[in-house]
Design an enzyme around this catalytic site. Structure first.
Site, PDB file in Angstrom:
ATOM      1  N   GLU A   9      -8.785   0.432  -2.690  1.00  0.00           N
ATOM      2  CA  GLU A   9      -9.581   0.485  -1.456  1.00  0.00           C
ATOM      3  C   GLU A   9     -10.482   1.703  -1.537  1.00  0.00           C
ATOM      4  O   GLU A   9     -10.013   2.805  -1.865  1.00  0.00           O
ATOM      5  CB  GLU A   9      -8.676   0.629  -0.236  1.00  0.00           C
ATOM      6  CG  GLU A   9      -7.858  -0.594   0.063  1.00  0.00           C
ATOM      7  CD  GLU A   9      -6.923  -0.357   1.238  1.00  0.00           C
ATOM      8  OE1 GLU A   9      -6.161  -1.277   1.543  1.00  0.00           O
ATOM      9  OE2 GLU A   9      -6.936   0.740   1.825  1.00  0.00           O
ATOM     10  N   THR A  50      -8.177   3.580   8.772  1.00  0.00           N
ATOM     11  CA  THR A  50      -9.411   2.794   8.787  1.00  0.00           C
ATOM     12  C   THR A  50      -9.493   2.068  10.128  1.00  0.00           C
ATOM     13  O   THR A  50      -8.776   1.110  10.356  1.00  0.00           O
ATOM     14  CB  THR A  50      -9.418   1.796   7.609  1.00  0.00           C
ATOM     15  OG1 THR A  50      -9.017   2.498   6.435  1.00  0.00           O
ATOM     16  CG2 THR A  50     -10.781   1.201   7.399  1.00  0.00           C
ATOM     17  N   ASN A 102       0.854  -1.187   0.000  1.00  0.00           N
ATOM     18  CA  ASN A 102       0.000   0.000   0.000  1.00  0.00           C
ATOM     19  C   ASN A 102       0.895   1.244   0.000  1.00  0.00           C
ATOM     20  O   ASN A 102       1.716   1.427   0.908  1.00  0.00           O
ATOM     21  CB  ASN A 102      -0.891  -0.052   1.256  1.00  0.00           C
ATOM     22  CG  ASN A 102      -1.807   1.145   1.356  1.00  0.00           C
ATOM     23  OD1 ASN A 102      -1.390   2.275   1.116  1.00  0.00           O
ATOM     24  ND2 ASN A 102      -3.053   0.932   1.726  1.00  0.00           N
ATOM     25  N   ARG A 136      -9.328   8.112  -0.646  1.00  0.00           N
ATOM     26  CA  ARG A 136     -10.260   8.533   0.406  1.00  0.00           C
ATOM     27  C   ARG A 136     -11.150   9.652  -0.099  1.00  0.00           C
ATOM     28  O   ARG A 136     -10.769  10.428  -0.980  1.00  0.00           O
ATOM     29  CB  ARG A 136      -9.486   9.007   1.644  1.00  0.00           C
ATOM     30  CG  ARG A 136      -8.759   7.910   2.367  1.00  0.00           C
ATOM     31  CD  ARG A 136      -8.188   8.424   3.664  1.00  0.00           C
ATOM     32  NE  ARG A 136      -9.223   8.618   4.652  1.00  0.00           N
ATOM     33  CZ  ARG A 136      -9.467   7.783   5.669  1.00  0.00           C
ATOM     34  NH1 ARG A 136      -8.721   6.714   5.859  1.00  0.00           N
ATOM     35  NH2 ARG A 136     -10.443   8.030   6.502  1.00  0.00           N
ATOM     36  N   HIS A 188      -5.657   3.535  -1.369  1.00  0.00           N
ATOM     37  CA  HIS A 188      -6.965   3.920  -0.820  1.00  0.00           C
ATOM     38  C   HIS A 188      -7.276   5.345  -1.270  1.00  0.00           C
ATOM     39  O   HIS A 188      -6.620   6.289  -0.837  1.00  0.00           O
ATOM     40  CB  HIS A 188      -6.880   3.837   0.714  1.00  0.00           C
ATOM     41  CG  HIS A 188      -8.182   4.107   1.420  1.00  0.00           C
ATOM     42  ND1 HIS A 188      -8.302   3.995   2.780  1.00  0.00           N
ATOM     43  CD2 HIS A 188      -9.411   4.467   0.962  1.00  0.00           C
ATOM     44  CE1 HIS A 188      -9.550   4.289   3.135  1.00  0.00           C
ATOM     45  NE2 HIS A 188     -10.236   4.582   2.047  1.00  0.00           N
ATOM     46  N   ARG A 226      -6.944  12.797   1.182  1.00  0.00           N
ATOM     47  CA  ARG A 226      -5.839  13.264   2.036  1.00  0.00           C
ATOM     48  C   ARG A 226      -4.480  12.714   1.616  1.00  0.00           C
ATOM     49  O   ARG A 226      -3.468  13.281   1.949  1.00  0.00           O
ATOM     50  CB  ARG A 226      -6.109  12.963   3.511  1.00  0.00           C
ATOM     51  CG  ARG A 226      -5.990  11.514   3.876  1.00  0.00           C
ATOM     52  CD  ARG A 226      -6.036  11.311   5.366  1.00  0.00           C
ATOM     53  NE  ARG A 226      -7.355  11.538   5.908  1.00  0.00           N
ATOM     54  CZ  ARG A 226      -7.855  10.888   6.961  1.00  0.00           C
ATOM     55  NH1 ARG A 226      -7.112  10.002   7.589  1.00  0.00           N
ATOM     56  NH2 ARG A 226      -9.061  11.120   7.400  1.00  0.00           N
ATOM     57  N   HIS A 254       1.014   6.244   1.908  1.00  0.00           N
ATOM     58  CA  HIS A 254       1.758   7.205   2.731  1.00  0.00           C
ATOM     59  C   HIS A 254       2.967   7.812   2.026  1.00  0.00           C
ATOM     60  O   HIS A 254       3.570   8.752   2.542  1.00  0.00           O
ATOM     61  CB  HIS A 254       2.053   6.595   4.098  1.00  0.00           C
ATOM     62  CG  HIS A 254       0.766   6.350   4.820  1.00  0.00           C
ATOM     63  ND1 HIS A 254      -0.099   7.373   5.154  1.00  0.00           N
ATOM     64  CD2 HIS A 254       0.135   5.196   5.175  1.00  0.00           C
ATOM     65  CE1 HIS A 254      -1.185   6.869   5.710  1.00  0.00           C
ATOM     66  NE2 HIS A 254      -1.066   5.545   5.727  1.00  0.00           N
ATOM     67  N   GLU A 260     -11.108  -9.261   3.673  1.00  0.00           N
ATOM     68  CA  GLU A 260      -9.810  -8.914   4.244  1.00  0.00           C
ATOM     69  C   GLU A 260     -10.027  -8.726   5.742  1.00  0.00           C
ATOM     70  O   GLU A 260     -10.830  -7.890   6.163  1.00  0.00           O
ATOM     71  CB  GLU A 260      -9.248  -7.638   3.610  1.00  0.00           C
ATOM     72  CG  GLU A 260      -7.880  -7.297   4.202  1.00  0.00           C
ATOM     73  CD  GLU A 260      -7.091  -6.277   3.398  1.00  0.00           C
ATOM     74  OE1 GLU A 260      -7.197  -6.293   2.151  1.00  0.00           O
ATOM     75  OE2 GLU A 260      -6.388  -5.465   4.015  1.00  0.00           O
TER      76      GLU A 260
HETATM   77  N1  PXP Z   1      -5.821  -3.069   4.279  1.00  0.00           N
HETATM   78  C1  PXP Z   1      -6.788  -2.125   4.364  1.00  0.00           C
HETATM   79  C2  PXP Z   1      -8.184  -2.502   3.988  1.00  0.00           C
HETATM   80  C3  PXP Z   1      -6.483  -0.815   4.752  1.00  0.00           C
HETATM   81  O1  PXP Z   1      -7.463   0.117   4.830  1.00  0.00           O
HETATM   82  C4  PXP Z   1      -5.133  -0.473   5.032  1.00  0.00           C
HETATM   83  C5  PXP Z   1      -4.784   0.919   5.391  1.00  0.00           C
HETATM   84  O2  PXP Z   1      -5.068   1.758   4.328  1.00  0.00           O
HETATM   85  C6  PXP Z   1      -4.173  -1.491   4.921  1.00  0.00           C
HETATM   86  C7  PXP Z   1      -4.544  -2.779   4.558  1.00  0.00           C
HETATM   87  C8  PXP Z   1      -2.724  -1.221   5.181  1.00  0.00           C
HETATM   88  O3  PXP Z   1      -2.529  -0.890   6.513  1.00  0.00           O
HETATM   89  P1  PXP Z   1      -1.123  -0.331   6.978  1.00  0.00           P
HETATM   90  O4  PXP Z   1      -0.865   0.924   6.202  1.00  0.00           O
HETATM   91  O5  PXP Z   1      -1.318  -0.101   8.442  1.00  0.00           O
HETATM   92  O6  PXP Z   1      -0.104  -1.401   6.685  1.00  0.00           O
END
Ligand code: PXP
Length: 251
Positions: free
Chosen positions: A76, A107, A10, A48, A46, A52, A13, A157
Site C-alpha cells: 500500500e 487512511t 496487514n 507511509r 503500508h 511511522r 501495527h 479496494e
Molecule cells: N486496506 C487499506 C487500503 C488500508 O489502508 C488499510 C489500513 O492500512 C487496511 C486495508 C487495513 O485496515 P485495518 O488495519 O483497519 O484492518
C-alpha cells in the site's frame, strides 16, 4: 457458490508496537510468516511517507520472504514519485494506491480518482509495466468506481471503514452504508474490475462483507494485531479465516 475469498493480513501495527520502543521486536516479518501459516493468502503492508510503522528495511525483508514462499506482497502506498520508485525497485505482485495525509491516524477516506485521473493513471501504467497488479482504494461512490475503471487499474479496494464504525456503534445508517458497498461491488464487477475490501474489519463486521460474491479479497490488520494480544496471532487469523469461509459458504 462464489469464488474463494482471499485474506491479506496487514502487519503494519506489529511495526507500530516495535517502533514504540525503537527496538527490533516484535518483528513484522515474523508476524507475516505466522499469518501465512494460519491461513492468510498474502501479506499487506503500508509504507507511509512518514515511516511511522513499516520501514524501507521491512519492505525489503518482507518482499524477499514472500518471494521465497511464492506468496504475494500487497504494497500500500501513496501516489508520490518517492513511493513509485520504491515499488518499481521491488516489483511487488500487488500495489494498492491509497490517499495519505500526514496528520491522519489511518487512511481516512478513499482516493479521489475522479478528480485525480491525470495524476493517478500514469502511476497505474508504470506499475503495470513492471508487473504489479494495481488496486485503487476508494469509497463506494459510483463516480469514483467509474473513474477507477478508466485508469487502467485492474482492481479496486472498497473502503469499509465507515460501515465497520457504523455497525460497531449500532448506528441507524449502517445498513444503508452496507447497501452502498454492495452496489459498488456490483458496479465495479460489471465494469470488469476485481473487487477487494478493507479497513476496520473485525469479527463482528466481516460476515456481510465476505458474503458479497463480487468481493475477492479482504485486507485486515489492526483488529487482528489487537486480538493477537489476547489469543495469539495464529488463532486470531484462523478465526477470521473461519468466519470469512462460513459467510462465503452461505452465498
Ligand atoms: N486496506 C487499506 C487500503 C488500508 O489502508 C488499510 C489500513 O492500512 C487496511 C486495508 C487495513 O485496515 P485495518 O488495519 O483497519 O484492518
Amino acid at each position: 457458490m462464489s469464488a474463494r475469498l482471499r485474506l491479506g493480513v496487514n502487519i503494519d501495527h506489529v511495526a507500530t508496537i516495535r517502533n514504540a520502543r525503537g527496538v527490533a521486536y516484535p518483528d513484522p516479518v515474523r508476524a507475516a510468516i505466522v499469518a501465512l501459516e494460519a491461513g492468510a493468502d498474502g501479506v499487506t503492508a503500508h509504507l507511509r511517507e512518514d515511516r511511522r510503522h513499516i520501514s524501507d528495511a521491512d519492505i525489503e525483508r518482507l518482499a524477499a520472504m514472500l518471494r521465497e514462499r511464492g506468496r504475494p506482497l500487497n504494497l500500500e502506498m501513496a501516489v508520490t514519485s518517492e513511493m513509485l520508485n520504491i515499488a518499481l525497485k521491488h516489483r511487488p505482485p500487488a500495489v494498492c494506491l491509497v490517499p495519505e495525509r500526514r496528520e491522519e491516524r489511518t487512511t481516512e477516506g478513499g482516493l479521489d480518482v475522479a478528480g485525480g485521473h491525470n495524476w493517478i493513471a500514469p502511476f497505474v501504467e508504470k506499475l503495470r509495466q513492471t508487473g504489479s497488479r494495481v488496486s485503487l482504494f476508494i469509497g463506494a461512490d459510483p463516480l469514483q468506481i467509474e473513474a477507477a475503471s478508466r485508469t487502467g487499474a485492474e482492481v479496486i479496494e472498497l473502503h469499509t471503514g465507515s460501515y465497520c464504525d457504523a455497525a460497531r456503534e449500532g448506528a441507524a445508517n449502517a445498513d444503508e452504508i452496507l447497501a452502498a458497498l454492495r452496489a459498488g461491488a456490483q458496479q465495479a464487477a460489471s465494469l470488469g474490475l476485481e473487487v477487494h475490501a478493507g479497513h476496520g474489519i473485525d469479527y463482528e463486521t466481516v460476515a456481510p462483507i465476505a458474503a458479497m460474491p463480487e468481493v475477492r479479497e479482504l485486507n485486515i490488520g489492526h483488529f487482528l494485531v489487537g486480538e493477537a494480544i489476547f489469543v495469539g496471532l495464529a488463532p486470531a487469523v484462523a478465526e477470521m479465516r473461519r468466519r470469512m469461509d462460513a459467510a462465503r459458504a452461505l452465498t
